[in-house]
Design a protein around this motif. Structure first.
Motif, PDB file in Angstrom:
ATOM      1  N   SER A 154       0.817  -1.204   0.000  1.00  0.00           N
ATOM      2  CA  SER A 154       0.000   0.000   0.000  1.00  0.00           C
ATOM      3  C   SER A 154       0.855   1.261   0.000  1.00  0.00           C
ATOM      4  CB  SER A 154      -0.934   0.014   1.220  1.00  0.00           C
ATOM      5  OG  SER A 154      -0.201   0.113   2.424  1.00  0.00           O
ATOM      6  N   THR A 178      -3.325  -7.965  -1.416  1.00  0.00           N
ATOM      7  CA  THR A 178      -3.969  -6.671  -1.606  1.00  0.00           C
ATOM      8  C   THR A 178      -2.962  -5.628  -2.077  1.00  0.00           C
ATOM      9  OG1 THR A 178      -5.615  -7.113   0.117  1.00  0.00           O
ATOM     10  CG2 THR A 178      -5.237  -4.807  -0.465  1.00  0.00           C
ATOM     11  N   GLU A 180      -3.156  -1.481  -2.704  1.00  0.00           N
ATOM     12  CA  GLU A 180      -4.060  -0.345  -2.528  1.00  0.00           C
ATOM     13  C   GLU A 180      -3.289   0.969  -2.493  1.00  0.00           C
ATOM     14  OE1 GLU A 180      -6.076  -1.345   1.066  1.00  0.00           O
ATOM     15  OE2 GLU A 180      -4.345  -0.963   2.359  1.00  0.00           O
ATOM     16  N   THR A 206      -7.107  -1.810  -5.316  1.00  0.00           N
ATOM     17  CA  THR A 206      -8.007  -0.695  -5.033  1.00  0.00           C
ATOM     18  C   THR A 206      -7.260   0.631  -5.112  1.00  0.00           C
ATOM     19  OG1 THR A 206      -9.209  -2.123  -3.472  1.00  0.00           O
ATOM     20  CG2 THR A 206      -9.639   0.241  -3.344  1.00  0.00           C
TER      21      THR A 206
END
Length: 243
Positions: A154, A178, A180, A206
């Motif tokens: 992230s 993930t 992001e 995302t």
């Protein structure tokens, strides 16, 4: 006999304490500060201290200065050794703290899990990291920041040139975790399943984007993702700069 056993037990306990203290002192000497815990992460300020992360794959780290890897012995031969691989994953937490790592050079065309971090496992995270002017060549699971991600990447970004055979991405090669709030403007040269942000996505992406140029054709090539069976929201790529 009981007294003798008591003293042996005491000496054994003292020995364990001494070894633990000595090990802690060795670890502390390899970093700018900290003890590797969540409340007091190891402080990483130089190339050699970043290299020491290899020895403590399940600890907490925070970067405290910009780091230049364009120095011996990281800028010649096969270059940087990625942190973590498929047998010894990075399972800790690395916070770049808004600082950058520049001049990352890796020339390992026959090796997989290639990037600043080769493989981060479930529960691990790499955050707030900017990798600039990377020059990377690998086999499978090749990315500038992470080769294969099963944790969280992230607030991170990348620039440079990336080359590989399959699952090649400007930020992450193979994403099963993930990604992001991240982006890449790295240029990609690959054969199969490569994308400006991630070569393959089976996880979640995302609020991220890619603007790097795709310079070679192949199967499953994409401005953002090469092959996707995961979830992508609020993410995009620049169609003009990607080509």
């Amino acid at each position: 006999m009981k007294s003798k056993f008591f003293f042996l037990k005491k000496y054994s306990q003292i020995g364990i304490i001494i070894v633990a203290l000595f090990s802690t002192q060795i670890a502390t000497a390899q970093f700018a500060g900290g003890d590797g815990t969540s409340g007091n992460p190891y402080q990483v300020a130089t190339a050699s201290q970043l290299d020491s992360v290899h020895n403590y794959l399940n600890n907490y780290f925070i970067q405290t200065a910009d780091i230049d890897l364009d120095i011996a012995a990281y800028n010649s031969g096969t270059g940087w050794i990625p942190i973590g691989d498929n047998t010894t994953k990075f399972t800790g937490k690395y916070d770049g703290n808004g600082y950058t790592v520049s001049g990352l050079f890796i020339d390992r065309s026959g090796t997989s899990y290639i990037g600043l971090f080769g493989f981060i496992g479930s529960g691990a995270s790499v955050t707030n990291v900017g990798v600039l002017n990377a020059d990377i060549n690998g086999l499978y699971n090749v990315g500038v920041v992470v080769g294969r991600n099963e944790g969280v990447v992230s607030l991170s970004y990348s620039t440079g040139v990336v080359d590989g055979v399959i699952y090649v991405g400007g930020l992450v090669g193979d994403n099963k975790g993930t990604i992001e709030n991240s982006y890449s403007v790295a240029t990609l040269e690959s054969a199969n399943q490569f994308g400006g942000l991630a070569g393959n996505n089976e996880g979640t992406i995302t609020n991220s984007y890619a603007a790097g140029k795709i310079t070679a054709g192949g199967l499953s090539a994409g401005g953002l993702i090469g092959a996707n069976t995961g979830t992508v929201t609020n993410s995009y790529w620049n169609t003009e700069s990607s080509g």
